[in-house]
Each structure stands twice: as C-alpha cells, then as structure tokens.
Design a protein around this motif. Structure first.
Motif, PDB file in Angstrom:
ATOM      1  N   PRO A  50      35.415  -2.771 -41.192  1.00  0.00           N
ATOM      2  CA  PRO A  50      36.241  -3.075 -42.397  1.00  0.00           C
ATOM      3  C   PRO A  50      37.099  -1.762 -42.721  1.00  0.00           C
ATOM      4  O   PRO A  50      36.868  -0.542 -42.192  1.00  0.00           O
ATOM      5  CB  PRO A  50      35.354  -3.333 -43.528  1.00  0.00           C
ATOM      6  CG  PRO A  50      34.009  -2.577 -43.207  1.00  0.00           C
ATOM      7  CD  PRO A  50      34.055  -2.760 -41.629  1.00  0.00           C
ATOM      8  N   GLN A  97      28.429 -13.154 -46.691  1.00  0.00           N
ATOM      9  CA  GLN A  97      28.706 -11.481 -47.335  1.00  0.00           C
ATOM     10  C   GLN A  97      27.573 -11.029 -47.812  1.00  0.00           C
ATOM     11  O   GLN A  97      27.232  -9.875 -47.774  1.00  0.00           O
ATOM     12  CB  GLN A  97      29.785 -12.024 -48.320  1.00  0.00           C
ATOM     13  CG  GLN A  97      31.269 -12.440 -47.889  1.00  0.00           C
ATOM     14  CD  GLN A  97      32.438 -12.314 -48.802  1.00  0.00           C
ATOM     15  OE1 GLN A  97      32.211 -13.120 -49.981  1.00  0.00           O
ATOM     16  NE2 GLN A  97      33.514 -11.860 -48.688  1.00  0.00           N
ATOM     17  N   ASN A 101      27.246  -7.652 -45.520  1.00  0.00           N
ATOM     18  CA  ASN A 101      28.196  -6.593 -46.116  1.00  0.00           C
ATOM     19  C   ASN A 101      27.246  -5.396 -46.584  1.00  0.00           C
ATOM     20  O   ASN A 101      26.978  -5.471 -47.813  1.00  0.00           O
ATOM     21  CB  ASN A 101      29.134  -7.301 -47.136  1.00  0.00           C
ATOM     22  CG  ASN A 101      30.252  -8.125 -46.629  1.00  0.00           C
ATOM     23  OD1 ASN A 101      30.133  -8.461 -45.517  1.00  0.00           O
ATOM     24  ND2 ASN A 101      31.209  -8.465 -47.403  1.00  0.00           N
ATOM     25  N   LYS A 103      27.014  -2.075 -47.362  1.00  0.00           N
ATOM     26  CA  LYS A 103      28.147  -0.910 -48.042  1.00  0.00           C
ATOM     27  C   LYS A 103      27.680   0.626 -47.276  1.00  0.00           C
ATOM     28  O   LYS A 103      28.754   1.252 -47.338  1.00  0.00           O
ATOM     29  CB  LYS A 103      28.085  -0.989 -49.400  1.00  0.00           C
ATOM     30  CG  LYS A 103      28.639  -2.119 -50.143  1.00  0.00           C
ATOM     31  CD  LYS A 103      28.623  -1.952 -51.722  1.00  0.00           C
ATOM     32  CE  LYS A 103      29.090  -3.171 -52.455  1.00  0.00           C
ATOM     33  NZ  LYS A 103      29.299  -2.998 -53.891  1.00  0.00           N
ATOM     34  N   MET A 106      28.825  -0.448 -43.285  1.00  0.00           N
ATOM     35  CA  MET A 106      30.202  -0.958 -42.971  1.00  0.00           C
ATOM     36  C   MET A 106      30.320  -1.238 -41.635  1.00  0.00           C
ATOM     37  O   MET A 106      31.470  -0.798 -41.313  1.00  0.00           O
ATOM     38  CB  MET A 106      31.056  -0.162 -43.954  1.00  0.00           C
ATOM     39  CG  MET A 106      30.976  -0.340 -45.701  1.00  0.00           C
ATOM     40  SD  MET A 106      32.398   0.626 -46.307  1.00  0.00           S
ATOM     41  CE  MET A 106      33.520  -0.685 -46.053  1.00  0.00           C
ATOM     42  N   TRP A 110      30.822  -6.809 -41.227  1.00  0.00           N
ATOM     43  CA  TRP A 110      31.320  -7.166 -42.345  1.00  0.00           C
ATOM     44  C   TRP A 110      32.270  -8.514 -42.773  1.00  0.00           C
ATOM     45  O   TRP A 110      33.342  -8.493 -41.626  1.00  0.00           O
ATOM     46  CB  TRP A 110      31.942  -5.970 -42.797  1.00  0.00           C
ATOM     47  CG  TRP A 110      32.415  -5.917 -44.092  1.00  0.00           C
ATOM     48  CD1 TRP A 110      33.505  -6.411 -44.720  1.00  0.00           C
ATOM     49  CD2 TRP A 110      31.747  -5.144 -45.315  1.00  0.00           C
ATOM     50  NE1 TRP A 110      33.416  -6.109 -46.106  1.00  0.00           N
ATOM     51  CE2 TRP A 110      32.606  -5.238 -46.428  1.00  0.00           C
ATOM     52  CE3 TRP A 110      30.391  -4.381 -45.026  1.00  0.00           C
ATOM     53  CZ2 TRP A 110      32.144  -4.664 -47.611  1.00  0.00           C
ATOM     54  CZ3 TRP A 110      30.194  -3.761 -46.526  1.00  0.00           C
ATOM     55  CH2 TRP A 110      30.964  -3.911 -47.668  1.00  0.00           C
ATOM     56  N   SER A 112      35.006  -9.758 -44.560  1.00  0.00           N
ATOM     57  CA  SER A 112      36.039  -9.278 -45.638  1.00  0.00           C
ATOM     58  C   SER A 112      36.497 -10.203 -46.193  1.00  0.00           C
ATOM     59  O   SER A 112      36.531 -11.393 -45.999  1.00  0.00           O
ATOM     60  CB  SER A 112      37.081  -8.344 -45.084  1.00  0.00           C
ATOM     61  OG  SER A 112      38.036  -9.081 -44.308  1.00  0.00           O
TER      62      SER A 112
END
Length: 226
Positions: A50, A97, A101, A103, A106, A110, A112
C-alpha cells in the motif's frame, strides 16, 4: 532483467515473458477495473505494498487449480459450515481487510479501499465469484476471484475458524466448474488455503490460455449480480 515502467493512462502491458526471475513485469500505470481485466487477459496480476506504485507480475511457473481434475478433500470433519454465492460479498471484503491489513507490516496482502471499490464494481458487473462460508449465522470465511472467460483469478480467501478457507475454495471449484470455468489462478498467496494442493503450469501455457479466455470473454454478457 529490468522491469517496465507504465505511464498513467497507458493501457495494456508488455509481453509477459519479459518478466524478471521473480516474475515482476512492470511498475506503475493506472489501477482501474479495465486495466485490471486487461492484466488478467495478459496473464498478469497486481501485487503491491500500500502507498506505493502498483506492481504487475507474471511468474513462471503459475499455480492453478484445474476444476475438471480437482480432487475434493474429505470435509466430513469440518464444522457445520453452510455456503452461499455472492450473497455477502461486501461483508467478505471487510473480513479480508480485518485479517490482512496489518498496520505494522503493511505488506502486499493489504486490501486497500481503492481495491475494495474496484472489486465492488467488478461484483456489480457480474464478474466476481464469491463463495461465502457461514457458521451459526456468522460469516466465518470465504474465497473470491474475478472471472474472465473460462478463467477465474483468485484474489483472497479468509477464515476465522480453521478449515473455512479450504471449504470455501472446494465449494467454489464445484460451483465454477458448473459455470464452465476450467482454471482458477491461485498464484496469490492470499487466495490459497494450506489444506489444498495446487498444480504448476508454465507461464507460456498460462498466458496463451489467458489470451484465448480474453477472446472468449468478449462473447459473454456479464450482468449485475445485485
């Protein structure tokens, strides 16, 4: 081998055999529904981190499932799963997600919001096959891919109960076979389940099949599933 740089507004892709040893073919360009479908027709898929340029890949060999020869695993030990097709797709995207996902990492898994919107548009055009898995009324997993001609390009599988992803893929193979889908591209790690075995075919054979699938795709009328 160097990769190609695609400009904004530049449709299409260089020949897949120009990909480097890791399978990277090109970087950049637009990420749109039409460009994504052109990628599928060219034997190319997106896979990128991402907030970075889109990367387009065509590895050799390619991992696939042939629906005609697929041997379903024994599912008798699975929980009391039920399954549906294209009934809870948006919920499945959100589940993906929540699971992918990370964080802190990343990474390329991922999902988006841009891809969320693209997949929803493809869904509305009737191109998505989503196999949702439900347990006690709750969505606990699933699998989805994008259909082009007689090919389905796997994107994500998910599970919150062990076995749900494999169950979803197995049921998807059966449903897609009935639709005339002959191959499911399983190259993306996010699409696979550890409980299943996959076949390898050469990039040359896969790209040729994608080209023929794209030609056949023009004859198919995709309609909304909503």
């Amino acid at each position: 081998m160097p990769y190609f740089e695609l400009k904004k507004g530049e449709p299409g892709f260089p020949p897949a055999h120009f990909a480097d040893l890791d399978g990277l073919l090109a970087v950049g360009g637009d990420m749109t529904v039409s460009q994504l479908v052109r990628g599928y027709e060219s034997g190319v898929f997106y896979w990128h981190h991402p907030m970075k340029h889109v990367k387009w890949w065509s590895p050799d060999p390619r991992l696939v499932l042939e629906t005609g020869s697929f041997q379903a695993p024994d599912l008798q030990s699975e929980p009391a799963f039920t399954t549906s097709v294209n009934m809870r797709f948006e919920e499945l995207l959100r589940l993906c997600q929540s699971l992918y996902n990370n964080k802190e990492a990343m990474g390329p898994a991922w999902l988006s919001e841009r891809m969320f919107r693209i997949f929803m548009e493809l869904f509305e055009r009737g191109r998505v096959h989503a196999q949702e898995v439900v347990h006690k009324g709750n969505l606990v997993g699933g699998f989805f891919g994008v259909c082009v001609g007689h090919l389905c390009f796997g994107e994500y599988s998910a599970e919150t109960i062990p076995g749900a992803a494999g169950f979803a893929i197995t049921r998807a193979v059966e449903a897609l076979r009935e639709r005339g889908i002959e191959w499911i591209d399983m190259q993306k790690e996010t699409a696979r389940a550890d409980t299943l075995e996959y076949q390898e075919i050469s990039r040359l054979s896969f790209v040729d099949y994608c080209r023929r699938a794209g030609e056949g795709d023009k004859k198919i009328s995709y309609t909304s599933t909503l």
